[in-house]
Scaffold this active site. Structure first.
Site, PDB file in Angstrom:
ATOM      1  N   LYS A  26      18.081 -44.198  63.465  1.00 40.64           N
ATOM      2  CA  LYS A  26      17.535 -44.449  62.121  1.00 40.64           C
ATOM      3  C   LYS A  26      16.434 -45.509  62.176  1.00 40.64           C
ATOM      4  O   LYS A  26      15.366 -45.328  61.589  1.00 40.64           O
ATOM      5  CB  LYS A  26      18.685 -44.873  61.200  1.00 40.64           C
ATOM      6  CG  LYS A  26      18.286 -45.108  59.764  1.00 40.64           C
ATOM      7  CD  LYS A  26      19.425 -44.798  58.811  1.00 40.64           C
ATOM      8  CE  LYS A  26      20.519 -45.855  58.814  1.00 40.64           C
ATOM      9  NZ  LYS A  26      20.139 -47.045  58.030  1.00 40.64           N
ATOM     10  N   SER A  27      16.685 -46.600  62.871  1.00 39.73           N
ATOM     11  CA  SER A  27      15.685 -47.685  62.927  1.00 39.73           C
ATOM     12  C   SER A  27      14.371 -47.188  63.532  1.00 39.73           C
ATOM     13  O   SER A  27      13.285 -47.483  63.029  1.00 39.73           O
ATOM     14  CB  SER A  27      16.212 -48.836  63.791  1.00 39.73           C
ATOM     15  OG  SER A  27      17.322 -49.444  63.185  1.00 39.73           O
ATOM     16  N   SER A 172      17.908 -61.536  61.661  1.00 45.33           N
ATOM     17  CA  SER A 172      17.666 -60.251  60.998  1.00 45.33           C
ATOM     18  C   SER A 172      16.437 -59.561  61.575  1.00 45.33           C
ATOM     19  O   SER A 172      15.324 -60.083  61.503  1.00 45.33           O
ATOM     20  CB  SER A 172      17.455 -60.475  59.494  1.00 45.33           C
ATOM     21  OG  SER A 172      16.921 -59.308  58.900  1.00 45.33           O
ATOM     22  N   GLN A 174      15.272 -56.914  60.321  1.00 47.58           N
ATOM     23  CA  GLN A 174      14.473 -56.439  59.186  1.00 47.58           C
ATOM     24  C   GLN A 174      13.486 -57.508  58.742  1.00 47.58           C
ATOM     25  O   GLN A 174      12.322 -57.206  58.451  1.00 47.58           O
ATOM     26  CB  GLN A 174      15.397 -56.025  58.041  1.00 47.58           C
ATOM     27  CG  GLN A 174      16.223 -54.798  58.397  1.00 47.58           C
ATOM     28  CD  GLN A 174      17.072 -54.304  57.255  1.00 47.58           C
ATOM     29  OE1 GLN A 174      17.222 -54.978  56.234  1.00 47.58           O
ATOM     30  NE2 GLN A 174      17.652 -53.127  57.420  1.00 47.58           N
ATOM     31  N   ASP A 320      25.888 -53.087  62.847  1.00 46.85           N
ATOM     32  CA  ASP A 320      26.204 -51.905  62.028  1.00 46.85           C
ATOM     33  C   ASP A 320      27.489 -51.215  62.475  1.00 46.85           C
ATOM     34  O   ASP A 320      27.937 -50.258  61.831  1.00 46.85           O
ATOM     35  CB  ASP A 320      25.051 -50.904  62.099  1.00 46.85           C
ATOM     36  CG  ASP A 320      23.805 -51.437  61.394  1.00 46.85           C
ATOM     37  OD1 ASP A 320      23.936 -52.305  60.515  1.00 46.85           O
ATOM     38  OD2 ASP A 320      22.702 -50.988  61.752  1.00 46.85           O
ATOM     39  N   ARG A 351      31.096 -55.171  53.640  1.00 44.61           N
ATOM     40  CA  ARG A 351      31.876 -54.431  54.657  1.00 44.61           C
ATOM     41  C   ARG A 351      33.127 -55.177  55.102  1.00 44.61           C
ATOM     42  O   ARG A 351      34.036 -54.553  55.657  1.00 44.61           O
ATOM     43  CB  ARG A 351      30.986 -54.080  55.851  1.00 44.61           C
ATOM     44  CG  ARG A 351      30.016 -52.979  55.493  1.00 44.61           C
ATOM     45  CD  ARG A 351      29.158 -52.523  56.652  1.00 44.61           C
ATOM     46  NE  ARG A 351      28.387 -51.358  56.243  1.00 44.61           N
ATOM     47  CZ  ARG A 351      27.291 -50.926  56.854  1.00 44.61           C
ATOM     48  NH1 ARG A 351      26.829 -51.555  57.915  1.00 44.61           N
ATOM     49  NH2 ARG A 351      26.669 -49.845  56.399  1.00 44.61           N
ATOM     50  N   ARG A 392      28.884 -45.878  56.531  1.00 42.48           N
ATOM     51  CA  ARG A 392      29.604 -46.249  57.752  1.00 42.48           C
ATOM     52  C   ARG A 392      31.093 -46.498  57.488  1.00 42.48           C
ATOM     53  O   ARG A 392      31.920 -46.345  58.383  1.00 42.48           O
ATOM     54  CB  ARG A 392      28.942 -47.454  58.413  1.00 42.48           C
ATOM     55  CG  ARG A 392      27.483 -47.171  58.788  1.00 42.48           C
ATOM     56  CD  ARG A 392      26.956 -48.064  59.881  1.00 42.48           C
ATOM     57  NE  ARG A 392      25.505 -48.023  59.919  1.00 42.48           N
ATOM     58  CZ  ARG A 392      24.768 -47.083  60.510  1.00 42.48           C
ATOM     59  NH1 ARG A 392      25.348 -46.065  61.122  1.00 42.48           N
ATOM     60  NH2 ARG A 392      23.444 -47.138  60.484  1.00 42.48           N
TER      61      ARG A 392
HETATM   62  C1  S3P Z   1      17.923 -52.671  60.907  1.00 42.81           C
HETATM   63  C2  S3P Z   1      18.368 -53.964  61.093  1.00 42.81           C
HETATM   64  C3  S3P Z   1      19.721 -54.412  60.740  1.00 42.81           C
HETATM   65  C4  S3P Z   1      20.666 -53.241  60.502  1.00 42.81           C
HETATM   66  C5  S3P Z   1      20.047 -52.144  59.696  1.00 42.81           C
HETATM   67  C6  S3P Z   1      18.787 -51.624  60.359  1.00 42.81           C
HETATM   68  C7  S3P Z   1      16.541 -52.339  61.298  1.00 42.81           C
HETATM   69  O1  S3P Z   1      19.659 -55.178  59.563  1.00 42.81           O
HETATM   70  O2  S3P Z   1      21.855 -53.687  59.876  1.00 42.81           O
HETATM   71  O3  S3P Z   1      20.968 -51.077  59.540  1.00 42.81           O
HETATM   72  O4  S3P Z   1      16.214 -51.134  61.408  1.00 42.81           O
HETATM   73  O5  S3P Z   1      15.751 -53.269  61.518  1.00 42.81           O
HETATM   74  P1  S3P Z   1      19.372 -56.771  59.618  1.00 42.81           P
HETATM   75  O6  S3P Z   1      18.243 -56.967  60.513  1.00 42.81           O
HETATM   76  O7  S3P Z   1      19.095 -57.175  58.210  1.00 42.81           O
HETATM   77  O8  S3P Z   1      20.650 -57.362  60.146  1.00 42.81           O
END
Ligand code: S3P
Length: 439
Positions: A26-27, A172, A174, A320, A351, A392
């Protein structure tokens, strides 16, 4: 589309065997659309995840004028518009359940001189966005949030961004990715330091598109003003989706399962490390590198698991995978203790609480703590579990069925389609006694 009435019934027993390739990461799928859209030339993607989250990203870029062919059997062709070729969309961009889309796109769009509003579903509209809008504001972005720092996010046009040297308070990927993407539009060098290593797909893919990112210890740095060159991307199977089967085959006696072409990036392999510490039998075969990402086939055979204290340095590397790791802990001999994982409370659901409630509903001794959980291994009974629309959680309890003494009914499962289309068919195909009920 989402149907909040979808429920699963996981019946007791089952042995997992055969060979399985779970859907694409997904990422990496999100990032392939984002960078492909801004590149010069046509980016060809294979193995793209055709789940609701990555499709939300794909549609958002179409709405900003990018021609995207597919997805068709995991193939996508993105006709890049260049760094400044996006057009303001006619309406708000609906990113559904996808936190990755919202946080990465807020950075990618912050310096583009466009007026764009990002909205999401009820879950996404509760998740914290200040963690991206605050550092972006320091760069000169103008982004409005709702009063409590949540979506909708309204991005106002600005004349450009200032670079930033930012120490992230939370580990993070993200937030890191958001700021690196914004940094491409800043006048100078943007650096982001992480308190612990987080997934580095953005950095790897930027390099693949010919945009250099420098690593200096815990800091990743990018210079503004560069360009991206289209490339080919082969998306590996998602280790976060494979994780359900790593646990399922570990806990279902007699199982022997081969998971093919799984991404095993060292910033994502915490689930393998943690399961091995618990005694799991996971063999990594045929390691190779595909488009800048490490990939392997994983053979997993059932093994008796034991409770452990989960090392805190593994938390961001398995962030995750905790819902299904809690199911492994419920099947282990002894106590498992997780600490340092308060981030789990702000994912698609809380979660820690939702898993503790569900485990208790099927008779497991699971005690939530502010930053983790304590689980005593023991028998799993049947019962009714509410996934709270969290993909999940729904898939984790499907695996619990393998060791349950009576059926587990799991409510609110439609969002499994955000990350794992055809989950029930694939799980049933390798031996789970699970069915989906559309109410
Ligand atoms: C992700 C980063 C993670 C993860 C999310 C996807 C990404 O979040 O939990 O499902 O694709 O960069 P965080 O970076 O906020 O922990």
């Amino acid at each position: 589309m989402s149907n909040s009435n979808t429920s699963f019934t996981a019946r007791p027993g089952g042995v997992l065997s055969g060979t399985l390739r779970v859907p694409g990461d997904k990422s990496i799928s999100h990032r392939s659309i984002m960078l492909g859209a801004l590149a010069e030339g046509v980016t060809e993607v294979e193995g793209f995840l055709e789940g609701e989250d990555s499709l939300a990203t794909l549609r958002a870029f179409r709405d900003m004028g990018v021609r995207i062919e597919g997805p068709d059997g995991g193939r996508v062709r993105i006709h890049g518009v260049g760094m400044h070729g996006l057009r303001a969309p006619a309406a708000a961009l609906d990113l559904g359940n996808s936190g990755t889309s919202m946080r990465l796109m807020s950075g990618l769009l912050a310096g583009q001189g466009l007026d764009v509003t990002l909205v999401g579903d009820a879950s996404l509209s509760k998740r914290p966005m200040k963690r991206v809008t605050a550092p972006l504001a320091e760069m000169g972005a103008r982004i409005d949030t709702a009063d409590n720092g949540t979506a909708p996010l309204r991005i106002h046009p600005v004349d450009g961004l200032r670079p930033i040297d930012y120490a992230m308070p939370v580990a993070s990927a993200q937030v890191k990715s958001c700021l690196l993407l914004a940094g491409m539009y800043a006048d100078g060098t943007t650096c982001v330091a992480e308190p612990a290593p987080t997934r580095d797909h953005t950095e790897r893919m930027l390099q693949g598109f010919g945009y250099p990112v420098r690593r200096d210890g815990a800091r990743a740095c990018i210079d503004g003003g560069g360009t991206l060159r289209a490339c080919a991307i082969d998306v590996p199977a998602d280790i976060s989706s494979a994780a359900f089967f790593l646990v399922g085959a570990s806990i279902a006696e007699g199982s022997d399962l081969l998971l093919e072409h799984v991404g095993i990036n060292p910033t994502r392999d915490g689930v393998i490390n943690i399961l091995r510490l618990m005694g799991a039998d996971i063999e990594i075969r045929n390691r190779r590198e595909v488009g800048g990402e490490p990939v392997a086939d994983l053979r997993v055979r059932s093994a008796p698991l034991k409770g452990i204290r989960i090392p805190e340095d593994q938390v961001p590397l398995a962030i995750d995978e905790f819902p299904v790791l809690f199911v492994a802990a419920a099947c282990a001999d002894g106590e498992t203790v997780l600490t340092g994982a308060e981030e789990l409370r702000v994912k698609e659901s809380d979660r820690i609480q939702v898993m503790a409630d569900g485990l208790q509903a099927v008779g497991v001794d699971a005690r939530p703590t502010p930053d983790g959980i304590v689980i005593q291994g023991g028998p799993i009974g049947g019962g009714r579990v509410d996934s709270h629309g969290d993909h999940r959680i729904a898939m984790a309890f499907t695996m619990a069925g393998l060791r349950a003494s009576a059926p587990i009914h799991i409510d609110d499962c439609a969002n499994v389609n955000t990350s794992f289309p055809r989950f029930v068919d694939l799980a049933a195909g390798v031996g789970c006694a699970v069915e989906s009920n559309d109410g």
